[in-house]
Design a protein around this motif. Structure first.
Motif, PDB file in Angstrom:
ATOM      1  N   LYS A 122      23.377   0.983 -25.103  1.00 38.82           N
ATOM      2  CA  LYS A 122      22.554   2.054 -24.555  1.00 38.82           C
ATOM      3  C   LYS A 122      21.782   2.719 -25.692  1.00 38.82           C
ATOM      4  O   LYS A 122      22.364   3.103 -26.701  1.00 38.82           O
ATOM      5  CB  LYS A 122      23.424   3.081 -23.830  1.00 38.82           C
ATOM      6  CG  LYS A 122      24.133   2.529 -22.596  1.00 38.82           C
ATOM      7  CD  LYS A 122      24.962   3.604 -21.915  1.00 38.82           C
ATOM      8  CE  LYS A 122      25.662   3.047 -20.682  1.00 38.82           C
ATOM      9  NZ  LYS A 122      26.502   4.084 -20.021  1.00 38.82           N
ATOM     10  N   SER A 123      20.492   2.831 -25.521  1.00 42.82           N
ATOM     11  CA  SER A 123      19.680   3.409 -26.589  1.00 42.82           C
ATOM     12  C   SER A 123      19.354   4.866 -26.293  1.00 42.82           C
ATOM     13  O   SER A 123      19.114   5.247 -25.150  1.00 42.82           O
ATOM     14  CB  SER A 123      18.386   2.615 -26.775  1.00 42.82           C
ATOM     15  OG  SER A 123      17.545   2.766 -25.657  1.00 42.82           O
ATOM     16  N   ARG A 124      19.347   5.666 -27.338  1.00 46.73           N
ATOM     17  CA  ARG A 124      18.915   7.058 -27.259  1.00 46.73           C
ATOM     18  C   ARG A 124      18.139   7.357 -28.529  1.00 46.73           C
ATOM     19  O   ARG A 124      18.459   6.851 -29.603  1.00 46.73           O
ATOM     20  CB  ARG A 124      20.107   8.004 -27.102  1.00 46.73           C
ATOM     21  CG  ARG A 124      21.132   7.931 -28.214  1.00 46.73           C
ATOM     22  CD  ARG A 124      22.391   8.713 -27.887  1.00 46.73           C
ATOM     23  NE  ARG A 124      23.335   8.660 -29.000  1.00 46.73           N
ATOM     24  CZ  ARG A 124      23.458   9.608 -29.923  1.00 46.73           C
ATOM     25  NH1 ARG A 124      22.678  10.692 -29.847  1.00 46.73           N
ATOM     26  NH2 ARG A 124      24.326   9.506 -30.893  1.00 46.73           N
ATOM     27  N   SER A 125      17.122   8.142 -28.372  1.00 41.79           N
ATOM     28  CA  SER A 125      16.262   8.423 -29.516  1.00 41.79           C
ATOM     29  C   SER A 125      15.857   9.887 -29.517  1.00 41.79           C
ATOM     30  O   SER A 125      15.910  10.577 -28.499  1.00 41.79           O
ATOM     31  CB  SER A 125      15.023   7.525 -29.481  1.00 41.79           C
ATOM     32  OG  SER A 125      14.305   7.713 -28.276  1.00 41.79           O
ATOM     33  N   ALA A 151      16.134   3.701 -21.576  1.00 38.57           N
ATOM     34  CA  ALA A 151      16.180   4.208 -22.939  1.00 38.57           C
ATOM     35  C   ALA A 151      15.943   5.710 -22.892  1.00 38.57           C
ATOM     36  O   ALA A 151      14.901   6.173 -22.427  1.00 38.57           O
ATOM     37  CB  ALA A 151      15.124   3.523 -23.794  1.00 38.57           C
ATOM     38  N   LEU A 152      16.896   6.484 -23.361  1.00 36.90           N
ATOM     39  CA  LEU A 152      16.808   7.934 -23.316  1.00 36.90           C
ATOM     40  C   LEU A 152      16.072   8.460 -24.538  1.00 36.90           C
ATOM     41  O   LEU A 152      16.366   8.074 -25.672  1.00 36.90           O
ATOM     42  CB  LEU A 152      18.204   8.557 -23.248  1.00 36.90           C
ATOM     43  CG  LEU A 152      19.073   8.132 -22.065  1.00 36.90           C
ATOM     44  CD1 LEU A 152      20.426   8.821 -22.130  1.00 36.90           C
ATOM     45  CD2 LEU A 152      18.379   8.438 -20.738  1.00 36.90           C
ATOM     46  N   LEU A 153      15.100   9.337 -24.306  1.00 38.76           N
ATOM     47  CA  LEU A 153      14.327   9.919 -25.391  1.00 38.76           C
ATOM     48  C   LEU A 153      14.458  11.437 -25.313  1.00 38.76           C
ATOM     49  O   LEU A 153      13.998  12.049 -24.352  1.00 38.76           O
ATOM     50  CB  LEU A 153      12.858   9.493 -25.294  1.00 38.76           C
ATOM     51  CG  LEU A 153      12.025   9.538 -26.577  1.00 38.76           C
ATOM     52  CD1 LEU A 153      10.705   8.808 -26.386  1.00 38.76           C
ATOM     53  CD2 LEU A 153      11.741  10.973 -27.025  1.00 38.76           C
ATOM     54  N   TYR A 154      15.115  12.013 -26.308  1.00 41.17           N
ATOM     55  CA  TYR A 154      15.349  13.454 -26.331  1.00 41.17           C
ATOM     56  C   TYR A 154      14.216  14.150 -27.084  1.00 41.17           C
ATOM     57  O   TYR A 154      13.889  13.774 -28.208  1.00 41.17           O
ATOM     58  CB  TYR A 154      16.681  13.761 -27.021  1.00 41.17           C
ATOM     59  CG  TYR A 154      17.883  13.266 -26.250  1.00 41.17           C
ATOM     60  CD1 TYR A 154      18.516  14.076 -25.318  1.00 41.17           C
ATOM     61  CD2 TYR A 154      18.386  11.983 -26.459  1.00 41.17           C
ATOM     62  CE1 TYR A 154      19.619  13.621 -24.605  1.00 41.17           C
ATOM     63  CE2 TYR A 154      19.487  11.521 -25.752  1.00 41.17           C
ATOM     64  CZ  TYR A 154      20.099  12.344 -24.830  1.00 41.17           C
ATOM     65  OH  TYR A 154      21.184  11.892 -24.135  1.00 41.17           O
TER      66      TYR A 154
END
Length: 363
Positions: free
Chosen positions: A201-204, A279-282
């Protein structure tokens, strides 16, 4: 597996040594239902060979040896100055030897260590200070610092700032570079930790500092991308154009982070690792997030129309998903501006950096 090879132009496998470093995916004949893959990383005559099937790895190695006469150096532990250490928990990537050599060559091994890379109040300019009598020394130092950021995200912003003055470095720029060296003295063995239990799981995190360059008034983009708990990509870069508002600068940073996420998803697919989840982008700017979610272009957003199309396309394709994060939890903050020691070390601790030599060094 690390392999040292010699090339032969008569071989059908010959790759000209002047070519740029390249990641080559090797696909030997496999069963149609097999999930095996082999990855080969080549730099001139140094080769890293890896994969998820030891039998296929040995087969490719035999094929390479028949054409090139290669030398098997066993498990990978060092490649182009990058050091690798394995544990039951994961892999540590560092450049400890390179960092110590850098400090020794600059005469900074005996200096007192600094807690941060830059003075939080320092703003560098191309016109301040006196020109250096030998600018080549500055350029060489900054080039080595840039290579150090291959495994170390912490000097990225400072190095980005200092690299702007390569054409005409001044004494104040050299002093700032020396400050970076005193920081490295405190942690030459800092390593990037890649967990074996990390999911896909990607988070950025992405951010920008509006008009921070006092010479050009361009903004700085910074982002950090994680796969599971492992940091795998980061950047600190001045934007190519001047942004007329903070929202525009933030949106350009959002677009840069989105492009990086898309590229990494393509790379995972090449390795036959499907990235199913969004893909979660904070992000900590509500205005930029609202522009991305708004299907209608307004007059004031026309100058970022291409970025709007790009981000909206990825949103509609359900590739990325934006989440708001408070500025205090924005990890990309360290890639866009100099920070005070407490804030700086708080963010460093969240990037997954560890010092496997701390006990030996008395740390």
């Amino acid at each position: 597996m690390a392999v040292e090879s010699t090339t032969d132009q008569s071989s059908p496998y010959y790759i000209h040594p002047s070519e740029n470093p390249a990641l080559i995916l090797v696909a030997p004949p496999l069963d149609a239902n097999s999930s095996s893959f082999i990855a080969l990383l080549l730099y001139v005559d140094d080769v890293v060979l890896t994969g998820n099937d030891l039998t296929e790895i040995n087969l490719v190695e035999q094929q390479l040896d028949a054409s090139f006469t290669i030398k098997d150096l066993s498990d990978l532990w060092c490649f182009l100055g990058l050091e690798l250490a394995r544990t039951k928990q994961g892999i540590f990537l560092s450049q400890r030897k390179f960092a110590l050599e850098l400090l020794e060559d600059a005469g900074y091994l005996a200096y007192k260590a600094a807690s941060t890379l830059m003075d939080p109040h320092l703003r560098l300019s191309k016109d301040k200070g006196q020109p250096l009598s030998d600018p080549q020394l500055y350029r060489k130092l900054i080039g080595r610092l840039q290579y150090l950021t291959t495994t170390r995200p912490d000097p990225s912003f400072a190095t980005q700032q200092l690299s702007q003055f390569m054409s005409d470095p001044r004494d104040i720029h050299l002093q700032a570079a020396h400050r970076v060296l005193t920081y490295l003295k405190s942690s030459p063995a800092a390593s990037l930790f890649l967990s074996l239990t990390s999911d896909l799981k990607s988070r950025s995190f992405g951010d920008s500092d509006w008009t921070s360059c006092i010479d050009t008034r361009r903004s700085v983009t910074g982002f950090a991308v994680f796969i599971g708990s492992s940091l795998i990509s980061w950047k600190a870069k001045k934007q190519s154009t001047v942004s007329r508002s903070s929202s525009e600068a933030e949106y350009r940073a959002l677009a840069s982070t989105t492009c990086e996420l898309q590229w990494l998803i393509y790379l995972l697919n090449d390795f036959d690792l499907s990235h199913i989840d969004l893909a979660l982008l904070y992000y900590d700017n509500q205005s930029a997030i609202q522009i991305a979610a708004n299907p209608t272009f307004h007059e004031r957003t026309k100058h970022i129309k291409l970025d709007c199309h790009l981000i909206r396309e990825k949103l509609q394709a359900k590739i990325i998903h934006f989440l708001f994060v408070s500025s205090s939890d924005q990890l990309a903050d360290m890639f866009i501006k100099p920070l005070h020691p407490t804030r700086f070390h708080d963010l460093i601790s969240k990037l997954g950096m560890k010092n496997i030599h701390a006990r030996a060094l008395g740390g």
